[in-house]
Design an enzyme around this catalytic site. Structure first.
Site, PDB file in Angstrom:
ATOM      1  N   ASP A 217      40.673  30.417 -11.812  1.00  0.00           N
ATOM      2  CA  ASP A 217      42.042  31.339 -11.928  1.00  0.00           C
ATOM      3  C   ASP A 217      43.252  32.297 -10.693  1.00  0.00           C
ATOM      4  OD1 ASP A 217      41.511  29.885 -14.319  1.00  0.00           O
ATOM      5  OD2 ASP A 217      41.057  31.946 -15.008  1.00  0.00           O
TER       6      ASP A 217
ATOM      7  N   LYS B  17      44.981  29.242  -7.195  1.00  0.00           N
ATOM      8  CA  LYS B  17      45.198  28.050  -5.861  1.00  0.00           C
ATOM      9  C   LYS B  17      46.369  26.920  -6.251  1.00  0.00           C
ATOM     10  CE  LYS B  17      41.068  27.321  -7.613  1.00  0.00           C
ATOM     11  NZ  LYS B  17      40.590  28.749  -8.925  1.00  0.00           N
TER      12      LYS B  17
ATOM     13  N   GLY C  73      42.220  24.485 -15.070  1.00  0.00           N
ATOM     14  CA  GLY C  73      43.487  24.242 -15.359  1.00  0.00           C
ATOM     15  C   GLY C  73      44.967  24.700 -14.311  1.00  0.00           C
ATOM     16  N   HIS C  74      44.959  23.737 -12.694  1.00  0.00           N
ATOM     17  CA  HIS C  74      46.547  24.628 -12.219  1.00  0.00           C
ATOM     18  C   HIS C  74      47.495  24.720 -12.304  1.00  0.00           C
ATOM     19  CE1 HIS C  74      42.763  23.434  -9.151  1.00  0.00           C
ATOM     20  NE2 HIS C  74      42.755  24.947 -10.123  1.00  0.00           N
TER      21      HIS C  74
ATOM     22  N   GLN D 221      38.217  26.039 -10.152  1.00  0.00           N
ATOM     23  CA  GLN D 221      37.188  27.524 -10.061  1.00  0.00           C
ATOM     24  C   GLN D 221      36.912  28.622  -9.079  1.00  0.00           C
ATOM     25  OE1 GLN D 221      35.045  24.023 -11.383  1.00  0.00           O
ATOM     26  NE2 GLN D 221      37.086  24.114 -13.244  1.00  0.00           N
TER      27      GLN D 221
ATOM     28  N   ASP E 279      53.265  41.198  -7.067  1.00  0.00           N
ATOM     29  CA  ASP E 279      53.438  41.215  -8.010  1.00  0.00           C
ATOM     30  C   ASP E 279      53.220  42.265  -9.801  1.00  0.00           C
ATOM     31  OD1 ASP E 279      53.235  38.197  -8.111  1.00  0.00           O
ATOM     32  OD2 ASP E 279      54.643  38.440  -9.511  1.00  0.00           O
TER      33      ASP E 279
ATOM     34  N   SER F  81      51.245  36.137  -1.881  1.00  0.00           N
ATOM     35  CA  SER F  81      52.554  35.312  -3.333  1.00  0.00           C
ATOM     36  C   SER F  81      53.193  36.138  -3.842  1.00  0.00           C
ATOM     37  CB  SER F  81      51.474  33.897  -4.139  1.00  0.00           C
ATOM     38  OG  SER F  81      52.473  33.904  -5.482  1.00  0.00           O
TER      39      SER F  81
ATOM     40  N   GLY G 102      54.540  35.448  -6.762  1.00  0.00           N
ATOM     41  CA  GLY G 102      56.065  35.222  -7.590  1.00  0.00           C
ATOM     42  C   GLY G 102      54.911  33.770  -8.443  1.00  0.00           C
TER      43      GLY G 102
HETATM   44  P1  IMP Z   1      32.961  25.170 -17.642  1.00  0.00           P
HETATM   45  O1  IMP Z   1      32.935  24.544 -16.244  1.00  0.00           O
HETATM   46  O2  IMP Z   1      33.118  24.532 -18.803  1.00  0.00           O
HETATM   47  O3  IMP Z   1      30.614  24.249 -18.298  1.00  0.00           O
HETATM   48  O4  IMP Z   1      32.182  26.257 -17.687  1.00  0.00           O
HETATM   49  C1  IMP Z   1      31.440  27.444 -17.654  1.00  0.00           C
HETATM   50  C2  IMP Z   1      31.952  28.644 -17.256  1.00  0.00           C
HETATM   51  O5  IMP Z   1      32.907  28.262 -15.974  1.00  0.00           O
HETATM   52  C3  IMP Z   1      32.864  29.073 -18.161  1.00  0.00           C
HETATM   53  O6  IMP Z   1      32.381  30.494 -18.303  1.00  0.00           O
HETATM   54  C4  IMP Z   1      33.821  29.100 -18.296  1.00  0.00           C
HETATM   55  O7  IMP Z   1      34.876  30.174 -18.144  1.00  0.00           O
HETATM   56  C5  IMP Z   1      34.250  29.335 -16.787  1.00  0.00           C
HETATM   57  N1  IMP Z   1      35.473  28.342 -16.267  1.00  0.00           N
HETATM   58  C6  IMP Z   1      35.160  26.564 -15.759  1.00  0.00           C
HETATM   59  N2  IMP Z   1      36.193  26.182 -15.815  1.00  0.00           N
HETATM   60  C7  IMP Z   1      37.431  27.331 -15.384  1.00  0.00           C
HETATM   61  C8  IMP Z   1      38.239  27.885 -14.549  1.00  0.00           C
HETATM   62  O8  IMP Z   1      39.032  26.971 -14.439  1.00  0.00           O
HETATM   63  N3  IMP Z   1      38.729  28.689 -14.341  1.00  0.00           N
HETATM   64  C9  IMP Z   1      38.198  30.083 -14.674  1.00  0.00           C
HETATM   65  N4  IMP Z   1      36.735  29.891 -15.169  1.00  0.00           N
HETATM   66  C10 IMP Z   1      36.505  28.496 -15.731  1.00  0.00           C
END
Ligand code: IMP
Length: 425
Positions: free
Chosen positions: A13, A16, A40-41, A221, A330, A410, A412
């Site tokens: 998060d 990216k 989630g981007h 991630q 910001d 970045s 904003g």
């Molecule tokens: P999993 O990837 O669903 O197996 O989750 C394993 C760990 O990675 C958990 O703590 C999730 O919250 C974290 N996690 C998985 N995807 C993301 C992401 O895109 N951003 C932040 N944390 C993530």
């Protein structure tokens, strides 16, 4: 020709998506190499907000080739939903999207098993079946995208896997068993819809590199969630670090030119696990609200904290960043003081390096330096010289402490709210 890997330097998060989207302008190919729809981007284009989970954010640029590499675990139902949403917004998919024949598919039984496993031992996963799918891959039981092209192989794999899964669901978890025929029918339907995208993507990417195209590898991630180099077991199940770009696509390390680390100006983490610089008082809540720190996939509130140089030095080492981008600067606007963690105290010992032992990390006390904040707005600034003096000092402190160039800042959510000090490509 240039190849660039973009990875998160913290717990994901970091923002990216926006940087990838911005740099895609200069690229011909954008490749995802690990993770799945746990990511989630969020990308804002004009007044439109897109949340992408699987498809590389390069899809928002016309004419770019977007590849889901073999290191990704792909949930066909999630992908089809994403395709439908993009099509409804006028985004072109055909001739842009390619799926690796050898990427693994998330099956309904992966999600069912993870839901049960999380009840017994909480990792705080996204419950998208990511871990169980990678488990099957390593155990050599996985279903791959290419199996969608061969119904009998697909049916047999589902049958064999369900024998074990249903035994576990029934006897260990006291949960409902799954039906083979239903899953098979569902995946044959996915096959009809997705087969036109399934390719030998390793050949495609290598040909593109060899013919001088610009290729961007998009990580999901962040480093501290890496299965090997993260805060195990509170990690995701893939290699999120830059090396994952090679194994997750079939490209040799000697073909990677640059590696850009994305560093959020503060730190966040979602899910369970140690987080030494977490701010547990109302300031943490303030940052969460201001930074919109809620999971793009699960909506869960993210834990917020100060920048941590111990973790960042580790990220720098295991990734080999050739430059970094600082995002969400910001969000720190208007803060009186900004803390940065320069070391950890563990009992009577000072630690300068990130410990491998989770029990030690859990009990580390951060050693902070305090920097003055700034009252002026950095939001939307595009020129480094126009940043408040103290914001520049904060950035300089990061550069000096990590000994790496800040190439992008970045300021904003929008595409043009960005300062380019030096192009990473
Ligand atoms: P999993 O990837 O669903 O197996 O989750 C394993 C760990 O990675 C958990 O703590 C999730 O919250 C974290 N996690 C998985 N995807 C993301 C992401 O895109 N951003 C932040 N944390 C993530």
């Amino acid at each position: 020709m240039s190849t660039l890997v973009i990875v998160g330097a913290q717990w994901g998060d970091e923002g990216k998506g926006k940087i990838v989207d911005f740099l895609t302008e200069k690229c011909d190919y954008v490749v995802r190499f690990q993770g799945g729809c746990n990511a989630g981007h969020t990308v804002v284009v004009g007044d439109e907000k897109y949340v992408l989970h699987l498809i590389p954010s390069g899809i928002l640029h016309k004419g770019k080739k977007c590849i889901i590499g073999n290191g990704v675990v792909l949930d066909p139902s999630g992908l089809l939903k994403e395709i439908d949403t993009l099509l409804s917004k006028g985004v072109e998919i055909d001739n842009s999207l390619y799926i690796a024949k050898h990427c693994h598919l998330i099956m309904p039984y992966h999600i069912a098993i993870e839901e049960q496993a999380e009840k017994k031992k909480k990792i705080g996963t996204t419950k998208k079946g990511i871990g169980p799918c990678y488990t099957d891959k390593i155990a050599r039981n996985g279903v791959r995208a290419v199996d969608l092209l061969y119904p009998e192989i697909l049916r047999n794999k589902i049958k064999v896997n369900l024998e074990i899964i249903n035994f576990l669901l029934k006897n260990l978890y006291d949960a409902k068993e799954l039906e083979e025929e239903k899953i098979f029918e569902q995946y044959m339907d996915y096959s009809e819809k997705l087969k036109k995208y399934i390719f030998d993507t390793d050949i495609l990417i290598n040909k593109a590199i060899d013919s001088g195209k610009n290729v961007l590898f998009e990580g999901a991630q962040g480093t501290l969630l890496d299965i090997d180099h993260g805060t195990y077991p509170y990690v995701t199940s893939s290699n999120t670090i830059a090396g994952g770009a090679c194994t997750g696509t079939g490209v040799s390390p000697i073909k990677i030119d640059k590696i850009l680390g994305i560093v959020k100006a503060y730190t966040t983490r979602v899910g369970e696990g140690p987080f030494p610089t977490e701010i547990k008082d109302s300031l943490g809540e303030e940052i969460r609200k201001k930074g919109g720190e809620y999971g793009a996939t699960t909506g869960r509130p993210r834990r917020c904290g100060w920048l941590d140089f111990v973790g960042l030095r580790h990220a720098l080492r295991v990734n080999g960043f050739t430059g970094i981008a600082i995002t969400k600067l910001d969000i720190l606007d208007g803060m009186d003081k900004i803390k940065v963690c320069v070391g950890y105290k563990y009992g009577n010992t000072i630690l300068e390096e990130f410990p491998k032992e989770i029990e030690i990390l859990q009990n580390c006390i951060p050693i902070y330096e305090e920097l003055p904040g700034w009252s002026e707005k950095t939001a939307g600034i595009r020129d480094y010289e126009k940043l408040p003096r103290n914001a520049q000092k904060y950035l300089q402190f990061i550069e000096d402490s990590l000994n790496v160039k800040i190439q992008i800042i970045s300021t904003g959510q929008k595409r043009d709210e960005i300062i380019i000090k030096e192009t990473p490509l």
